[in-house]
Design a protein around this motif. Sequence first.
Motif, PDB file in Angstrom:
ATOM      1  N   GLY A 113      16.144  12.782  18.717  1.00 48.06           N
ATOM      2  CA  GLY A 113      14.928  12.127  19.056  1.00 48.06           C
ATOM      3  C   GLY A 113      15.212  11.152  18.001  1.00 48.06           C
ATOM      4  N   GLY A 114      15.077   9.851  18.628  1.00 43.22           N
ATOM      5  CA  GLY A 114      15.009   8.238  17.681  1.00 43.22           C
ATOM      6  C   GLY A 114      16.001   8.289  16.911  1.00 43.22           C
ATOM      7  N   THR A 115      15.612   7.939  15.506  1.00 45.78           N
ATOM      8  CA  THR A 115      17.177   8.101  14.708  1.00 45.78           C
ATOM      9  C   THR A 115      16.970   9.683  14.669  1.00 45.78           C
ATOM     10  N   GLY A 116      16.819  10.616  15.114  1.00 47.83           N
ATOM     11  CA  GLY A 116      17.132  11.754  14.803  1.00 47.83           C
ATOM     12  C   GLY A 116      18.299  12.075  15.302  1.00 47.83           C
ATOM     13  N   ILE A 117      19.289  10.881  16.086  1.00 46.86           N
ATOM     14  CA  ILE A 117      20.265  11.110  16.557  1.00 46.86           C
ATOM     15  C   ILE A 117      21.343  11.081  15.881  1.00 46.86           C
ATOM     16  N   PRO A 142      22.592  27.711  31.399  1.00 45.22           N
ATOM     17  CA  PRO A 142      22.116  28.385  30.351  1.00 45.22           C
ATOM     18  C   PRO A 142      22.239  27.965  29.098  1.00 45.22           C
ATOM     19  N   TRP A 143      21.672  28.022  28.327  1.00 51.07           N
ATOM     20  CA  TRP A 143      21.847  28.015  26.705  1.00 51.07           C
ATOM     21  C   TRP A 143      22.102  29.511  25.521  1.00 51.07           C
ATOM     22  N   ASN A 144      21.929  30.038  26.021  1.00 51.15           N
ATOM     23  CA  ASN A 144      21.871  31.444  24.974  1.00 51.15           C
ATOM     24  C   ASN A 144      22.910  32.150  24.812  1.00 51.15           C
ATOM     25  N   ALA A 145      24.277  31.395  24.975  1.00 51.88           N
ATOM     26  CA  ALA A 145      25.336  31.349  24.209  1.00 51.88           C
ATOM     27  C   ALA A 145      25.674  29.969  23.384  1.00 51.88           C
ATOM     28  N   TYR A 146      24.353  29.293  22.743  1.00 49.94           N
ATOM     29  CA  TYR A 146      24.934  28.202  22.232  1.00 49.94           C
ATOM     30  C   TYR A 146      24.399  28.545  20.877  1.00 49.94           C
ATOM     31  N   ASP A 147      24.650  27.252  19.803  1.00 51.81           N
ATOM     32  CA  ASP A 147      23.402  27.651  19.003  1.00 51.81           C
ATOM     33  C   ASP A 147      22.302  25.689  18.634  1.00 51.81           C
ATOM     34  N   ALA A 148      21.209  25.811  18.388  1.00 52.12           N
ATOM     35  CA  ALA A 148      20.548  25.055  19.004  1.00 52.12           C
ATOM     36  C   ALA A 148      20.689  24.048  17.514  1.00 52.12           C
ATOM     37  N   TYR A 149      20.163  23.022  18.317  1.00 55.47           N
ATOM     38  CA  TYR A 149      19.962  21.741  16.646  1.00 55.47           C
ATOM     39  C   TYR A 149      19.360  20.581  17.252  1.00 55.47           C
ATOM     40  N   LEU A 150      17.610  20.609  16.680  1.00 62.23           N
ATOM     41  CA  LEU A 150      17.093  19.533  16.772  1.00 62.23           C
ATOM     42  C   LEU A 150      17.009  18.674  15.815  1.00 62.23           C
ATOM     43  N   SER A 151      16.925  17.758  15.976  1.00 65.37           N
ATOM     44  CA  SER A 151      17.020  15.834  14.676  1.00 65.37           C
ATOM     45  C   SER A 151      16.105  15.428  15.830  1.00 65.37           C
ATOM     46  N   GLY A 152      14.513  15.430  15.016  1.00 62.74           N
ATOM     47  CA  GLY A 152      13.553  13.834  15.757  1.00 62.74           C
ATOM     48  C   GLY A 152      12.095  13.927  15.210  1.00 62.74           C
ATOM     49  N   PRO A 153      11.295  13.477  15.711  1.00 61.92           N
ATOM     50  CA  PRO A 153       9.531  13.929  15.517  1.00 61.92           C
ATOM     51  C   PRO A 153       9.441  14.850  15.617  1.00 61.92           C
ATOM     52  N   PRO A 154       8.695  15.278  14.151  1.00 59.15           N
ATOM     53  CA  PRO A 154       7.938  17.062  14.244  1.00 59.15           C
ATOM     54  C   PRO A 154       7.198  17.251  15.755  1.00 59.15           C
ATOM     55  N   GLY A 155       6.783  16.612  16.456  1.00 57.77           N
ATOM     56  CA  GLY A 155       6.219  16.717  18.165  1.00 57.77           C
ATOM     57  C   GLY A 155       7.637  17.233  18.925  1.00 57.77           C
ATOM     58  N   MET A 156       8.423  16.180  18.894  1.00 55.55           N
ATOM     59  CA  MET A 156       9.438  16.514  20.123  1.00 55.55           C
ATOM     60  C   MET A 156      10.346  17.740  19.894  1.00 55.55           C
ATOM     61  N   PRO A 209       0.656  -1.021  -0.144  1.00 56.70           N
ATOM     62  CA  PRO A 209       0.179  -0.141   0.207  1.00 56.70           C
ATOM     63  C   PRO A 209       1.149   1.231   0.296  1.00 56.70           C
ATOM     64  N   PRO A 210       0.213   2.583  -0.164  1.00 55.67           N
ATOM     65  CA  PRO A 210       1.044   3.432  -0.118  1.00 55.67           C
ATOM     66  C   PRO A 210       1.893   4.022   1.145  1.00 55.67           C
ATOM     67  N   GLU A 211       3.017   4.490   1.505  1.00 57.03           N
ATOM     68  CA  GLU A 211       3.861   4.623   2.268  1.00 57.03           C
ATOM     69  C   GLU A 211       2.337   5.431   2.880  1.00 57.03           C
ATOM     70  N   THR A 212       2.006   5.043   4.038  1.00 58.09           N
ATOM     71  CA  THR A 212       1.724   5.777   5.170  1.00 58.09           C
ATOM     72  C   THR A 212       1.928   6.313   6.144  1.00 58.09           C
ATOM     73  N   GLY A 213       2.981   5.458   7.149  1.00 56.66           N
ATOM     74  CA  GLY A 213       3.744   5.166   8.341  1.00 56.66           C
ATOM     75  C   GLY A 213       4.270   6.614   8.851  1.00 56.66           C
ATOM     76  N   ARG A 214       5.322   7.053   9.584  1.00 52.19           N
ATOM     77  CA  ARG A 214       6.216   8.040   9.409  1.00 52.19           C
ATOM     78  C   ARG A 214       6.987   7.970  10.066  1.00 52.19           C
ATOM     79  N   GLU A 215       8.475   7.579  10.031  1.00 52.71           N
ATOM     80  CA  GLU A 215       9.660   7.156  10.524  1.00 52.71           C
ATOM     81  C   GLU A 215       9.807   8.867  12.458  1.00 52.71           C
ATOM     82  N   GLU A 216      10.219   8.414  13.421  1.00 54.57           N
ATOM     83  CA  GLU A 216       9.855   8.982  14.133  1.00 54.57           C
ATOM     84  C   GLU A 216      11.331  10.453  13.699  1.00 54.57           C
ATOM     85  N   HIS A 217      12.235   9.848  12.945  1.00 52.32           N
ATOM     86  CA  HIS A 217      13.214  11.962  12.811  1.00 52.32           C
ATOM     87  C   HIS A 217      13.045  10.705  11.552  1.00 52.32           C
TER      88      HIS A 217
END
Length: 529
Positions: free
Chosen positions: A406-410, A484-498, A121-129
């Motif tokens: 998060g998940g395979t977003g590592i 604190p994190w105000n001196a950091y550049d932030a990178y996020l990778s993972g599920p949309p909700g995360m 069937p068509p791909e409807t699932g979505r991986e966490e990353h």
Amino acid sequence: MDAPTTTSSAGNDGGGNSGDWGWFTPSRKRPDDQPRSPETDGADDDRAAPRPVSPIRRAGTEAERRPAPPAPAPASPMPPASAVPPASAVPPAAAVPPASPVAPASAVPPETAVPPETAAPPETGREEHQRPDEAPAPQGARPAAESVFTAPETASPDAILLRRTMAEIEPVSDKVTSYFYALLFVQHPELRPLFPAAMDAQRDRLFKAILTAARLIDDPDILTDFLSRLGRGHRKYGTQPEHYPAVGECLLAALTRYATNTWSEEAEAAWVRAYTAISQIMIDAAAEDELRAPAWWQAEVVGHEPRTADIAVVTVRPDQPYPFLAGQYTSLETPWWPRVWRHYSFASAPRPDGLLSFHVKAVPAGWVSSALVHRARPGDVIRLGPPAGSMTVDHSTDNGLLCLGGGTGIAPIKALVEDVAEHGRQRAVEVFYGARSDHDLYDIDTMLRLAQRHPWLSVRPVVSDGPTSGLSGRLPDAVRQYGPWNAYDAYLSGPPGMIRSGVDALMGVGVPSHRIRHDSIEELMAAAE
């Protein structure tokens, strides 16, 4: 999508964009009997020169603007599930035409799972990353609180007309896009066999592409960057300049049929101007890119390491040098599902041996992901599209890196850590690695070894469900406990909700939005809109 506040990288499998989302996925080669227009004749002889697109025809007079639905094409051109050939029926040779031979070494295809031996069937699932299968959205575009169709006070007359049209057709976007493809396939039947068998995701991509272009028509720099990347990405489909007029004419016909209240001579002229400009940008970008890089790379699987029942680390050897940056992603096509491309992040920084690694999680009904995780074996050959994404490290600063995976977003987070190490600069890198359980921290040993080797690196596992030796709770909540994190550049990778909650948490503790980068921005925009 790339933006100042967020920077797109790539995700994994799911119902999406065959690699990049756009208006069509035409053939790799022009049929022998397809006429060439004077504007495109001889274009193949001089790829570097700009290729003007043939002008598209107006939809017609008022009396002609309501064409009857093309018969006998169905409302949705997608064939029934039973018509989709089983994976075993697709010969690998047909799926991956040899562009340049790859030495048959012990190789394993990128991480994905095996589709069932019957019609999938068509791909409807979505991986966490999983990155949405779409072209990176334009840098500088931001989700707006108001409707995306609300024109700002400084909007040009064309922008106002385009947005009015889009606002009218939004409630019936499925009908508009289905009609467009039905018309395209009836008038140009030679193109239909060259599209993915399942067209649901393709219809979604069409509407998103038009919506994005309409919103950005008054931002030429952002629009040009976006469309240039889209045009370069379409090279792997074999897109030719002569395909654009046909698509434009069918697009105008679909808008004419459904935008009954806002369509006028002025609106039609605005769409003609917009589409002509869009086409030319994509054509020129593809011609320029053709001088520097192939349309795709063939890559032999040389490593396939299962980490869990549904996650594998896949390593491939490209047939020629593949330039990319840590944090970027690419699109993959397997021999079992021709013309179906999915986005995956590189799981390491560029290596001296030229090998590429990907982390793939098989998702429910995931054609590509299932094939890569469960079916791929050493010696299989896949295809790679060009690298994309700008979730990369700025090595001109000494800012620390705050990384949430998060998940395979590592996978891209690991690549960023390796990139910092290779540049030899002592800058703090804080990694929060989230998963549902300790078992799902499939790459924690690798990350901890990196932390032991580099004193500037800290790795904190965060588990949301069940007992753990690390931190308990949601990943964004765990990040708030430190800083604190105000001196950091932030990178996020993972599920949309995360990512959504992570961005909120980071901004809540003082991280400027322009220093927050993440993938799956299209998911965020869809939610905001």
